[in-house]
Design a protein around this motif. Structure first.
Motif, PDB file in Angstrom:
ATOM      1  N   GLY A   1       0.828  -1.214   0.000  1.00  0.00           N
ATOM      2  CA  GLY A   1       0.000   0.000   0.000  1.00  0.00           C
ATOM      3  C   GLY A   1       0.856   1.256   0.000  1.00  0.00           C
ATOM      4  O   GLY A   1       0.598   2.213  -0.726  1.00  0.00           O
ATOM      5  N   ARG A   2       1.897   1.245   0.843  1.00  0.00           N
ATOM      6  CA  ARG A   2       2.770   2.422   0.893  1.00  0.00           C
ATOM      7  C   ARG A   2       3.578   2.556  -0.398  1.00  0.00           C
ATOM      8  O   ARG A   2       3.830   3.674  -0.849  1.00  0.00           O
ATOM      9  N   LYS A   3       3.953   1.422  -0.998  1.00  0.00           N
ATOM     10  CA  LYS A   3       4.660   1.517  -2.289  1.00  0.00           C
ATOM     11  C   LYS A   3       3.772   2.196  -3.325  1.00  0.00           C
ATOM     12  O   LYS A   3       4.230   3.024  -4.119  1.00  0.00           O
ATOM     13  N   GLN A   4       2.496   1.825  -3.322  1.00  0.00           N
ATOM     14  CA  GLN A   4       1.567   2.458  -4.266  1.00  0.00           C
ATOM     15  C   GLN A   4       1.539   3.970  -4.037  1.00  0.00           C
ATOM     16  O   GLN A   4       1.508   4.756  -4.978  1.00  0.00           O
ATOM     17  N   LEU A   5       1.568   4.360  -2.762  1.00  0.00           N
ATOM     18  CA  LEU A   5       1.544   5.798  -2.467  1.00  0.00           C
ATOM     19  C   LEU A   5       2.824   6.490  -2.916  1.00  0.00           C
ATOM     20  O   LEU A   5       2.793   7.652  -3.333  1.00  0.00           O
ATOM     21  N   VAL A   6       3.951   5.787  -2.823  1.00  0.00           N
ATOM     22  CA  VAL A   6       5.212   6.376  -3.297  1.00  0.00           C
ATOM     23  C   VAL A   6       5.124   6.608  -4.804  1.00  0.00           C
ATOM     24  O   VAL A   6       5.539   7.654  -5.321  1.00  0.00           O
ATOM     25  N   SER A   7       4.538   5.644  -5.487  1.00  0.00           N
ATOM     26  CA  SER A   7       4.375   5.774  -6.927  1.00  0.00           C
ATOM     27  C   SER A   7       3.470   6.970  -7.269  1.00  0.00           C
ATOM     28  O   SER A   7       3.748   7.750  -8.196  1.00  0.00           O
ATOM     29  N   VAL A   8       2.409   7.144  -6.477  1.00  0.00           N
ATOM     30  CA  VAL A   8       1.532   8.305  -6.655  1.00  0.00           C
ATOM     31  C   VAL A   8       2.297   9.591  -6.332  1.00  0.00           C
ATOM     32  O   VAL A   8       2.228  10.582  -7.065  1.00  0.00           O
ATOM     33  N   ALA A   9       3.063   9.561  -5.236  1.00  0.00           N
ATOM     34  CA  ALA A   9       3.835  10.751  -4.831  1.00  0.00           C
ATOM     35  C   ALA A   9       4.812  11.164  -5.919  1.00  0.00           C
ATOM     36  O   ALA A   9       4.989  12.353  -6.211  1.00  0.00           O
ATOM     37  N   ARG A  10       5.442  10.180  -6.551  1.00  0.00           N
ATOM     38  CA  ARG A  10       6.401  10.511  -7.605  1.00  0.00           C
ATOM     39  C   ARG A  10       5.698  11.219  -8.769  1.00  0.00           C
ATOM     40  O   ARG A  10       6.228  12.178  -9.341  1.00  0.00           O
ATOM     41  N   ALA A  11       4.493  10.729  -9.094  1.00  0.00           N
ATOM     42  CA  ALA A  11       3.748  11.372 -10.186  1.00  0.00           C
ATOM     43  C   ALA A  11       3.301  12.784  -9.800  1.00  0.00           C
ATOM     44  O   ALA A  11       3.098  13.632 -10.662  1.00  0.00           O
ATOM     45  N   LEU A  12       3.150  13.035  -8.500  1.00  0.00           N
ATOM     46  CA  LEU A  12       2.680  14.346  -8.050  1.00  0.00           C
ATOM     47  C   LEU A  12       3.806  15.328  -7.783  1.00  0.00           C
ATOM     48  O   LEU A  12       3.562  16.525  -7.623  1.00  0.00           O
TER      49      LEU A  12
ATOM     50  N   GLY B   1       6.087  16.758  -9.455  1.00  0.00           N
ATOM     51  CA  GLY B   1       6.297  17.897 -10.355  1.00  0.00           C
ATOM     52  C   GLY B   1       5.120  18.851 -10.387  1.00  0.00           C
ATOM     53  O   GLY B   1       5.042  19.691 -11.261  1.00  0.00           O
ATOM     54  N   ARG B   2       4.206  18.716  -9.415  1.00  0.00           N
ATOM     55  CA  ARG B   2       3.004  19.555  -9.322  1.00  0.00           C
ATOM     56  C   ARG B   2       2.174  19.561 -10.601  1.00  0.00           C
ATOM     57  O   ARG B   2       1.936  20.616 -11.205  1.00  0.00           O
ATOM     58  N   PRO B   3       1.721  18.385 -11.034  1.00  0.00           N
ATOM     59  CA  PRO B   3       0.906  18.331 -12.256  1.00  0.00           C
ATOM     60  C   PRO B   3      -0.473  18.933 -12.033  1.00  0.00           C
ATOM     61  O   PRO B   3      -0.918  19.071 -10.894  1.00  0.00           O
ATOM     62  N   ARG B   4      -1.128  19.299 -13.136  1.00  0.00           N
ATOM     63  CA  ARG B   4      -2.534  19.704 -13.056  1.00  0.00           C
ATOM     64  C   ARG B   4      -3.416  18.457 -13.033  1.00  0.00           C
ATOM     65  O   ARG B   4      -4.446  18.428 -12.387  1.00  0.00           O
ATOM     66  N   VAL B   5      -3.004  17.456 -13.834  1.00  0.00           N
ATOM     67  CA  VAL B   5      -3.783  16.224 -13.939  1.00  0.00           C
ATOM     68  C   VAL B   5      -2.839  15.038 -13.747  1.00  0.00           C
ATOM     69  O   VAL B   5      -1.745  15.021 -14.312  1.00  0.00           O
ATOM     70  N   VAL B   6      -3.283  14.056 -12.954  1.00  0.00           N
ATOM     71  CA  VAL B   6      -2.490  12.846 -12.799  1.00  0.00           C
ATOM     72  C   VAL B   6      -3.339  11.645 -13.223  1.00  0.00           C
ATOM     73  O   VAL B   6      -4.527  11.558 -12.904  1.00  0.00           O
ATOM     74  N   LEU B   7      -2.713  10.757 -14.006  1.00  0.00           N
ATOM     75  CA  LEU B   7      -3.373   9.546 -14.482  1.00  0.00           C
ATOM     76  C   LEU B   7      -2.835   8.377 -13.659  1.00  0.00           C
ATOM     77  O   LEU B   7      -1.625   8.116 -13.681  1.00  0.00           O
ATOM     78  N   LEU B   8      -3.704   7.697 -12.917  1.00  0.00           N
ATOM     79  CA  LEU B   8      -3.251   6.635 -12.018  1.00  0.00           C
ATOM     80  C   LEU B   8      -3.656   5.270 -12.562  1.00  0.00           C
ATOM     81  O   LEU B   8      -4.842   4.978 -12.721  1.00  0.00           O
ATOM     82  N   ASP B   9      -2.663   4.422 -12.856  1.00  0.00           N
ATOM     83  CA  ASP B   9      -2.943   3.103 -13.423  1.00  0.00           C
ATOM     84  C   ASP B   9      -2.924   2.031 -12.338  1.00  0.00           C
ATOM     85  O   ASP B   9      -1.869   1.575 -11.916  1.00  0.00           O
ATOM     86  N   GLU B  10      -4.091   1.660 -11.892  1.00  0.00           N
ATOM     87  CA  GLU B  10      -4.304   0.614 -10.890  1.00  0.00           C
ATOM     88  C   GLU B  10      -3.538   0.816  -9.585  1.00  0.00           C
ATOM     89  O   GLU B  10      -2.790  -0.058  -9.155  1.00  0.00           O
ATOM     90  N   PRO B  11      -3.762   1.964  -8.934  1.00  0.00           N
ATOM     91  CA  PRO B  11      -3.052   2.202  -7.674  1.00  0.00           C
ATOM     92  C   PRO B  11      -3.481   1.276  -6.541  1.00  0.00           C
ATOM     93  O   PRO B  11      -2.755   1.156  -5.559  1.00  0.00           O
ATOM     94  N   ALA B  12      -4.634   0.608  -6.677  1.00  0.00           N
ATOM     95  CA  ALA B  12      -5.068  -0.290  -5.600  1.00  0.00           C
ATOM     96  C   ALA B  12      -4.668  -1.740  -5.857  1.00  0.00           C
ATOM     97  O   ALA B  12      -5.039  -2.631  -5.081  1.00  0.00           O
ATOM     98  N   ALA B  13      -3.887  -1.980  -6.924  1.00  0.00           N
ATOM     99  CA  ALA B  13      -3.473  -3.358  -7.214  1.00  0.00           C
ATOM    100  C   ALA B  13      -2.668  -3.909  -6.037  1.00  0.00           C
ATOM    101  O   ALA B  13      -1.757  -3.254  -5.535  1.00  0.00           O
ATOM    102  N   GLY B  14      -3.018  -5.100  -5.606  1.00  0.00           N
ATOM    103  CA  GLY B  14      -2.289  -5.743  -4.507  1.00  0.00           C
ATOM    104  C   GLY B  14      -2.727  -5.296  -3.129  1.00  0.00           C
ATOM    105  O   GLY B  14      -2.154  -5.728  -2.130  1.00  0.00           O
ATOM    106  N   LEU B  15      -3.752  -4.447  -3.046  1.00  0.00           N
ATOM    107  CA  LEU B  15      -4.217  -3.988  -1.734  1.00  0.00           C
ATOM    108  C   LEU B  15      -5.487  -4.734  -1.337  1.00  0.00           C
ATOM    109  O   LEU B  15      -6.315  -5.057  -2.184  1.00  0.00           O
ATOM    110  N   ASP B  16      -5.635  -4.992  -0.014  1.00  0.00           N
ATOM    111  CA  ASP B  16      -6.911  -5.560   0.427  1.00  0.00           C
ATOM    112  C   ASP B  16      -7.917  -4.424   0.584  1.00  0.00           C
ATOM    113  O   ASP B  16      -7.578  -3.253   0.388  1.00  0.00           O
ATOM    114  N   SER B  17      -9.162  -4.764   0.945  1.00  0.00           N
ATOM    115  CA  SER B  17     -10.211  -3.736   0.902  1.00  0.00           C
ATOM    116  C   SER B  17      -9.968  -2.637   1.935  1.00  0.00           C
ATOM    117  O   SER B  17     -10.293  -1.477   1.693  1.00  0.00           O
ATOM    118  N   THR B  18      -9.366  -2.973   3.068  1.00  0.00           N
ATOM    119  CA  THR B  18      -9.070  -1.953   4.075  1.00  0.00           C
ATOM    120  C   THR B  18      -8.005  -0.989   3.556  1.00  0.00           C
ATOM    121  O   THR B  18      -8.150   0.235   3.648  1.00  0.00           O
TER     122      THR B  18
END
Ligand code: ATP
Length: 239
Positions: free
Chosen positions: A142-153, A155-172
């Motif tokens: 879960g935290r790795k997914q967030l690091v991947s999101v953080a890296r995309a963010l 550069g202060r983008p206006r729009v971010v495209l997230l490809d399956e950020p919940a992959a490998g996460l349980d429902s919680t």
């Protein structure tokens, strides 16, 4: 401002030899929205992200704010404010969270502007501030997914495209990720979200675009999509 169209695709198509991965897709994303992009396996979701971000050879028009961006290579689109994540996350496991995220500031051509203060704010929003100096390899999925999101963010983008950020996460974990993505949106970033976690998508998105076999078969609010006969048929047909 909130509500203006920030990203537009018009008649976007991608073919791989004889396979049409994306056929004549048109969509609009407005400032401050979280737009879901869903569909069965092979529907063309990743291809759509690739086409918008410049990683696929596409025909058609893509506009970001006032800029025509189709035809631009990925890093130029990223410099104009459109960034993305990848399904495999592409993280450097031996490097720290901060180092991985700093890569994103350079990709966006903003190494100078993303100072430590910006990154600390980002880490706080994503609940990574206590982990900033840990090697990524030691984090949960879960935290790795967030690091991947953080890296995309970074550069202060206006729009971010997230490809399956919940992959490998349980429902919680997935709900927890959803909370973080809501904070990202509230901080002013418009989000396009591809994910198979239907609870996450239905809960988080303002609007959902449904792809099947490379074509858009429905667009609407979560409550409309949930009951759309064409959407139900596409998912049942794929099961
Ligand atoms: P998933 O949910 O499984 O990730 P997806 O909706 O993201 O699927 P895509 O990965 O975009 O779907 O694939 C769309 C179609 O294009 C599929 O039929 C896929 O096999 C095909 N495709 C994608 N990339 C290539 C490629 N490089 N060469 C040939 N066919 C490809």
């Amino acid at each position: 401002p909130e509500g203006t169209v920030v990203l537009t695709a018009e008649g976007v198509s991608v073919t791989h030899g004889a396979i049409t991965a994306l056929a004549d897709v048109s969509l609009e994303v407005r400032v401050g929205e979280i737009v879901g992009l869903i569909g069965p396996n092979g529907a063309g979701k990743t291809t759509c992200i690739d086409a918008l971000s410049g990683f696929a050879d596409a025909t058609g028009t893509v506009t970001l704010g006032d800029h025509r961006i189709d035809g631009l290579v990925p890093h130029r689109r990223s410099r104009l404010g459109l960034s993305r994540t990848f399904q495999d996350m592409s993280l450097y496991e031996d490097l720290s969270v901060r180092e991985n995220v700093e890569v994103g500031t350079f990709t966006a051509g903003r190494g100078d502007r993303a100072d430590a203060h910006d990154l600390d704010t980002l880490f706080r929003i994503l609940d990574l501030h206590d982990r900033a100096d840990e090697p990524v390899g030691e984090l949960s999925q879960g935290r790795k997914q967030l690091v991947s999101v953080a890296r995309a963010l970074a550069g202060r983008p206006r729009v971010v495209l997230l490809d399956e950020p919940a992959a490998g996460l349980d429902s919680t974990e997935s709900r927890w990720l959803g909370d973080k993505l809501r904070s990202v949106r509230d901080a002013g970033v418009t989000i396009v979200l591809v994910d198979h976690d239907m609870d996450l998508v239905l809960d988080l998105c303002d609007r959902i675009v449904v792809l099947d076999l490379g074509r858009i078969i429905a667009t609407g609010r979560p409550d409309e999509i949930r009951t759309d006969p064409a959407v139900i048929a596409a998912y049942l047909g794929a099961a």
